[in-house]
Design a protein around this motif. Sequence first.
Motif, mmCIF file in Angstrom:
data_model
loop_
_atom_site.group_PDB
_atom_site.id
_atom_site.type_symbol
_atom_site.label_atom_id
_atom_site.label_comp_id
_atom_site.label_asym_id
_atom_site.label_seq_id
_atom_site.Cartn_x
_atom_site.Cartn_y
_atom_site.Cartn_z
ATOM 1 N N ILE A 1 44.183 32.133 34.263
ATOM 2 C CA ILE A 1 45.341 33.002 34.033
ATOM 3 C C ILE A 1 45.037 34.155 33.091
ATOM 4 O O ILE A 1 45.838 35.089 32.991
ATOM 5 N N TYR A 2 43.908 34.138 32.407
ATOM 6 C CA TYR A 2 43.572 35.198 31.459
ATOM 7 C C TYR A 2 42.740 36.308 32.099
ATOM 8 O O TYR A 2 42.954 37.488 31.811
ATOM 9 N N THR A 3 41.812 35.946 32.947
ATOM 10 C CA THR A 3 40.926 36.951 33.539
ATOM 11 C C THR A 3 41.053 37.035 35.057
ATOM 12 O O THR A 3 40.336 37.806 35.695
ATOM 13 N N GLY A 4 41.949 36.229 35.656
ATOM 14 C CA GLY A 4 42.101 36.234 37.103
ATOM 15 C C GLY A 4 40.850 35.711 37.770
ATOM 16 O O GLY A 4 40.284 34.686 37.380
ATOM 17 N N HIS A 5 40.367 36.450 38.782
ATOM 18 C CA HIS A 5 39.162 36.048 39.497
ATOM 19 C C HIS A 5 37.896 36.549 38.811
ATOM 20 O O HIS A 5 36.792 36.293 39.298
ATOM 21 N N GLY A 6 38.053 37.258 37.689
ATOM 22 C CA GLY A 6 36.898 37.726 36.941
ATOM 23 C C GLY A 6 36.902 39.229 36.757
ATOM 24 O O GLY A 6 37.903 39.915 37.029
ATOM 25 N N ILE A 7 35.784 39.754 36.287
ATOM 26 C CA ILE A 7 35.653 41.194 36.061
ATOM 27 C C ILE A 7 35.191 41.869 37.357
ATOM 28 O O ILE A 7 34.311 41.361 38.055
ATOM 29 N N ILE A 8 35.805 43.002 37.670
ATOM 30 C CA ILE A 8 35.430 43.693 38.902
ATOM 31 C C ILE A 8 33.962 44.085 38.874
ATOM 32 O O ILE A 8 33.413 44.432 37.836
ATOM 33 N N ASN A 9 33.346 44.018 40.035
ATOM 34 C CA ASN A 9 31.952 44.438 40.203
ATOM 35 C C ASN A 9 31.952 45.501 41.292
ATOM 36 O O ASN A 9 32.094 45.179 42.482
ATOM 37 N N VAL A 10 31.828 46.751 40.915
ATOM 38 C CA VAL A 10 31.951 47.857 41.859
ATOM 39 C C VAL A 10 30.885 47.775 42.940
ATOM 40 O O VAL A 10 31.170 47.944 44.135
ATOM 41 N N THR A 11 29.658 47.514 42.544
ATOM 42 C CA THR A 11 28.569 47.456 43.525
ATOM 43 C C THR A 11 28.796 46.340 44.536
ATOM 44 O O THR A 11 28.669 46.543 45.751
ATOM 45 N N ASN A 12 29.136 45.139 44.070
ATOM 46 C CA ASN A 12 29.396 44.029 44.988
ATOM 47 C C ASN A 12 30.532 44.353 45.941
ATOM 48 O O ASN A 12 30.474 44.052 47.142
ATOM 49 N N ALA A 13 31.589 44.969 45.414
ATOM 50 C CA ALA A 13 32.757 45.275 46.239
ATOM 51 C C ALA A 13 32.421 46.297 47.325
ATOM 52 O O ALA A 13 32.825 46.151 48.488
ATOM 53 N N ILE A 14 31.682 47.329 46.956
ATOM 54 C CA ILE A 14 31.321 48.367 47.937
ATOM 55 C C ILE A 14 30.405 47.783 49.010
ATOM 56 O O ILE A 14 30.550 48.075 50.203
#
Length: 605
Positions: free
Chosen positions: A586-599
């Motif tokens: 509940i504090y960080t959700g699924h984690g910190i976004i990773n732009v490279t992984n997402a793209i």
Amino acid sequence: MKRIIQLSAFFSIALLTVLAVWYFSDHQKQDDLAQDGLQAHMDEVFAEDITYTVSMFMDKMEDQLIRWSQHHTKEKDLSGLQEELHDHPHFHGFAVVHASGETTKVGNVTENPVDKLTKEKKEGVYISEPYVEKGTQKLLMGTKDGDDWCIGEMDLSFVSTFVKDLAVITGENGQFFLGASNMALDFDAQETEAPYVKKRIPELDWDVFVHSEPTIEPDAPYREGEVVVRLNEGNEGKELAKIHGVSLLDEEGRDCVFRDRTKNRTTEQLVAEFAQDPAVMFAEPNYSVEKQTSFHKKRSHPALDYKPRLIEPQQEGTTPNDELYDPYQWNLEQITVEEGWQITSGNEEIPIAIIDSGVDPEHVDLEDKIIGGYNAFENNENYYDEHGHGTHVAGVAAAVTNNVEGIAGVSWTNPILAVKALDANAEGNSFSIADAIRWSVDNGARVINMSLGDSHDSEVMRDAIRYAYEQDVVLIAASGNEAVETPMYPAAYPEVFTVAALDPDGQHAQFSNFGEHVDVSAPGEHIPSTYVGNEYVAMSGTSMASPHVAGLAGLILSINPELSNEEVYDIMRNSCNDIGDSGFDIYTGHGIINVTNAIKLANGQ
């Protein structure tokens, strides 16, 4: 001991004159100790934001001085610099003091400037003690070119304006020179103790002092004497206004805002009266909505050998040459952007709407990105940002990048729709937010960022969110800065992708709201970005975390414009780096976004 008169403003995570102050009348009550701890932490974060901002300002002035010294020291006539001085208003003048003692200058430079350069800021760069001349706070900065001194006289007004009455800065000798005008005359920095937060500005030997008092919550979380009404089909707002003896303030479709002309009826009475009218589908208050380290040493400056006057992004490589990127934008490294930029830096056909206090249309790092705008209060295109919050948010998401100037944005290419739904105090209401959302959708936004919120579930705002969602728009919102689990809207709506904030160490920021509705986390402390007046400042808050994710959503849609909003949400969740407790928390959700992984995921890799 001698005391500083307490500062009256409350800093909610350093967003200048109470930027991102998320106070709500029914938020979760914490015990006094917890509140005091959070407030002290906010003071500390704000003090660090000031150190970042002052350091960035001084570095930019140093860079400009070096450029002038490299190009103009051999000239006897510096008149060609007059136009450049005009373009750099923080410099009152520039002088070359030759070895012979002869001085050539343009603009205003105080007498005997070399004698005043008593302190080495860094190797080869010297500064004077701050001084006041003709009522203006100034500073000299100089560097040597062979036997000649090149010296600039700087105006510290911007620093003073940023600090305002919110903090105080003292020099090496402990004397007050910038900041709060309500300080006691017997201020003694050496004797100042807790609860005052003290931070040192690196390389300058200046100290920042901050202390704030608790925010006084409003008596009502809505505009007293106003009501938002949705009419049933076939009814008109003007006619209803006559019947109920109210003024029609605004109208969008079948939604109207009315104000009591008599000033005798409370909001509760107006809501009850309109709710009984068969012409009315629903009535509700017009809820108020408000906006929501490690120090990096100065880099070398190889890019300063040449700086184009016309700002044109240079599409070369993946490490941008923006002057503040390397030393200050730790936040972009934290979300791993550079490898992703090799795949895409954005798409001009995927606009990102920034619903906020507006955007500075003349900022060098933003003006070429803005393709349109709207003022939800005036129903026109006057989206100028009188506050600064929206300009900062816009820069994080999509500042012009790789142009040698300022900062890099998460998206290099996605255009901006500048939508003003918060006023000069960064305050709005549920109706203005709903109007702004609908305008953004109708004018082509594929992504909407909302660094704002309120703890009340507004039907008119909920319907606007549903409208945007049904049009396949990606909706991003900040979770809030109260360190509570209380749902904030629009962040808590199921159609909205909610962002919590992280500190520079990649940990959940102490001020960030939490809950089951949090989807992901992004950097939210000491974030450098654009500011009104062509400036750059560091701010903190979930307001700053949210546009990192909006910029990422823009990049994902740039790779594959056919993706639905839910598919974009899934990509951002599934590409995160897990932090905090294993899996979703509940504090960080699924984690910190990773732009490279997402793209890469969006690109089918």
